[in-house]
Design an enzyme around this catalytic site. Structure first.
Site, mmCIF file in Angstrom:
data_model
loop_
_atom_site.group_PDB
_atom_site.id
_atom_site.type_symbol
_atom_site.label_atom_id
_atom_site.label_comp_id
_atom_site.label_asym_id
_atom_site.label_seq_id
_atom_site.Cartn_x
_atom_site.Cartn_y
_atom_site.Cartn_z
ATOM 1 N N TYR A 32 0.856 -1.192 0.000
ATOM 2 C CA TYR A 32 0.000 0.000 0.000
ATOM 3 C C TYR A 32 0.893 1.243 0.000
ATOM 4 O O TYR A 32 0.826 2.102 0.865
ATOM 5 C CB TYR A 32 -0.989 0.011 1.168
ATOM 6 C CG TYR A 32 -2.285 0.673 0.748
ATOM 7 C CD1 TYR A 32 -3.138 0.037 -0.147
ATOM 8 C CD2 TYR A 32 -2.627 1.947 1.177
ATOM 9 C CE1 TYR A 32 -4.293 0.641 -0.591
ATOM 10 C CE2 TYR A 32 -3.785 2.570 0.732
ATOM 11 C CZ TYR A 32 -4.606 1.899 -0.145
ATOM 12 O OH TYR A 32 -5.756 2.506 -0.592
ATOM 13 N N HIS A 37 7.391 5.567 0.858
ATOM 14 C CA HIS A 37 8.075 4.379 0.331
ATOM 15 C C HIS A 37 8.845 4.737 -0.950
ATOM 16 O O HIS A 37 9.963 4.271 -1.165
ATOM 17 C CB HIS A 37 7.063 3.288 -0.021
ATOM 18 C CG HIS A 37 6.271 2.785 1.141
ATOM 19 N ND1 HIS A 37 4.934 3.053 1.293
ATOM 20 C CD2 HIS A 37 6.618 2.025 2.207
ATOM 21 C CE1 HIS A 37 4.492 2.483 2.392
ATOM 22 N NE2 HIS A 37 5.494 1.840 2.979
ATOM 23 N N GLY A 148 12.549 3.888 6.774
ATOM 24 C CA GLY A 148 12.127 5.264 7.035
ATOM 25 C C GLY A 148 12.329 5.659 8.490
ATOM 26 O O GLY A 148 12.152 4.852 9.403
ATOM 27 N N ASP A 151 9.418 5.374 11.380
ATOM 28 C CA ASP A 151 9.431 4.271 12.343
ATOM 29 C C ASP A 151 10.790 4.281 13.039
ATOM 30 O O ASP A 151 11.618 3.383 12.839
ATOM 31 C CB ASP A 151 9.198 2.941 11.619
ATOM 32 C CG ASP A 151 7.828 2.888 10.984
ATOM 33 O OD1 ASP A 151 6.840 2.842 11.725
ATOM 34 O OD2 ASP A 151 7.745 2.942 9.747
ATOM 35 N N LYS A 185 3.384 10.827 6.040
ATOM 36 C CA LYS A 185 2.738 9.849 5.146
ATOM 37 C C LYS A 185 2.724 8.481 5.813
ATOM 38 O O LYS A 185 3.725 8.063 6.418
ATOM 39 C CB LYS A 185 3.505 9.743 3.836
ATOM 40 C CG LYS A 185 3.566 11.046 3.098
ATOM 41 C CD LYS A 185 3.028 10.930 1.711
ATOM 42 C CE LYS A 185 3.153 12.274 1.007
ATOM 43 N NZ LYS A 185 2.198 12.429 -0.076
ATOM 44 N N SER A 187 0.488 4.422 5.404
ATOM 45 C CA SER A 187 -0.584 3.642 4.778
ATOM 46 C C SER A 187 -1.844 3.733 5.628
ATOM 47 O O SER A 187 -2.961 3.629 5.129
ATOM 48 C CB SER A 187 -0.161 2.186 4.629
ATOM 49 O OG SER A 187 1.069 2.118 3.941
ATOM 50 N N ARG A 188 -1.671 3.899 6.942
ATOM 51 C CA ARG A 188 -2.827 3.945 7.849
ATOM 52 C C ARG A 188 -3.613 5.255 7.747
ATOM 53 O O ARG A 188 -4.716 5.341 8.274
ATOM 54 C CB ARG A 188 -2.385 3.693 9.300
ATOM 55 C CG ARG A 188 -1.942 2.260 9.533
ATOM 56 C CD ARG A 188 -1.753 1.938 11.015
ATOM 57 N NE ARG A 188 -1.571 0.512 11.226
ATOM 58 C CZ ARG A 188 -0.390 -0.091 11.374
ATOM 59 N NH1 ARG A 188 0.728 0.617 11.344
ATOM 60 N NH2 ARG A 188 -0.323 -1.397 11.569
HETATM 61 O O1 PAF Z 1 8.007 -0.744 8.293
HETATM 62 C C1 PAF Z 1 7.339 -1.678 7.794
HETATM 63 O O2 PAF Z 1 6.529 -1.502 6.863
HETATM 64 C C2 PAF Z 1 7.482 -3.081 8.372
HETATM 65 O O3 PAF Z 1 7.583 -3.051 9.754
HETATM 66 C C3 PAF Z 1 8.624 -3.885 7.741
HETATM 67 C C4 PAF Z 1 9.988 -3.273 8.057
HETATM 68 C C5 PAF Z 1 8.428 -3.958 6.233
HETATM 69 C C6 PAF Z 1 8.625 -5.317 8.300
HETATM 70 O O4 PAF Z 1 7.435 -5.978 8.011
#
Ligand code: PAF
Length: 285
Positions: A32, A37, A148, A151, A185, A187-188
């Protein structure tokens, strides 16, 4: 762009690239895809000869009652974005391909690090993240992997895992990408109705407020966090999960804005849990 669904296909392709002396970058995602990304893919394309993106909603990082089933998915749209950004191979495995029946081996950091911040309300989350990222590292064997900074705790944990388990993979952290009005940004964000979308701005506003206080020389971390909390609490649709100042490497709480400090938050807007953060002192590390 090659679309691979099996581990064997990915291994064969990466082996062929490596035999040609090409470097490989990995961008792990749960699909998504959005511009955040895309910025990771752009960076990977700029730094590596071949880029693999994994697109897999990883069940082991979702706790009971979390949004595993509801998590948005649109593989065709993801492929269009990835092609446009120069990805060479997208790895889109099934759950059964990634987790063999009876899979019971996990990678887990045995310290307070994964229990702080998001780990307080998501106790198995980082065990799932480390396990799947570790598997992706074994499958793709990249030279570099791109994550990113949104996170931030995940990024710090992956850096630690790579160091502790001697992966020899360079981890590249990439800046948060924001909507024009400041919302990070995610996905949620698609879960938000128009009223919630407006309310969600308290996160980036709190980040801007905290950043300004730090830039203006405030050294008391509790004062910064307190002001950020007070701002978020003014929004009736917002419910704070946490707002915390922690050491940017260990994730241990700090009282003083000294060295590398991460100020991070998770806030529910309605039922949607959103995160945002800023760092102070990275240049000194
Ligand atoms: O950040 C994410 O989207 C996820 O935690 C990851 C690193 C792809 C692991 O599933």
């Amino acid at each position: 762009m090659i679309k691979a669904e099996t581990i064997a296909e990915v291994r064969a392709q990466v082996r062929a690239w490596k035999q040609q002396g090409l470097t490989v970058g990995l961008v792990p995602t749960m699909g998504y895809l959005h511009e955040g990304h895309a910025s990771l893919v752009d960076r990977a394309v700029a730094q590596c000869d071949r880029v693999v993106v994994s697109d897999f909603v990883n069940p082991t990082q979702f706790g009971p009652g979390e949004d595993l089933e509801a998590y948005p998915r649109d593989f065709d749209r993801d492929c269009a974005l990835l092609e446009a950004h120069g990805c060479h191979l997208v790895f889109h495995p099934s759950v059964e391909e990634m987790y063999a029946p009876g899979a019971a081996t996990y990678v887990e950091i045995q310290s307070e690090m994964p229990r702080q911040l998001c780990g307080q309300t998501r106790p198995i989350h980082f065990r799932g993240v480390c396990t799947v990222v570790s598997k992706l590292f074994h499958i793709v064997t990249p030279d570099k992997a791109f994550f990113g900074q949104k996170d931030a705790q995940q990024l710090a944990i992956i850096r630690r895992m790579v160091r502790d388990l001697s992966y020899g993979i360079e981890i590249v952290g990439c800046p948060i990408v924001r909507e024009e009005d400041g919302l990070a940004k995610s996905s949620r964000n698609t879960y938000l109705n128009p009223q919630e979308r407006q309310a969600a701005l308290v996160l980036s506003q709190a980040v801007a407020l905290g950043q300004k206080m730090a830039q203006e020389g405030e050294t008391d971390a509790e004062k910064i966090v307190g002001a950020m909390r007070a701002h978020i609490e003014k929004e009736p649709l917002a419910r704070i999960d946490y707002v915390s100042a922690v050491d940017g490497e260990t994730m241990e709480p700090v009282r003083e804005m000294k060295g590398l400090v991460l100020v991070a938050m998770a806030v529910y807007i309605g039922k949607t849990r959103l995160i945002d953060n800023f760092e102070v002192g990275r240049e000194a590390v």
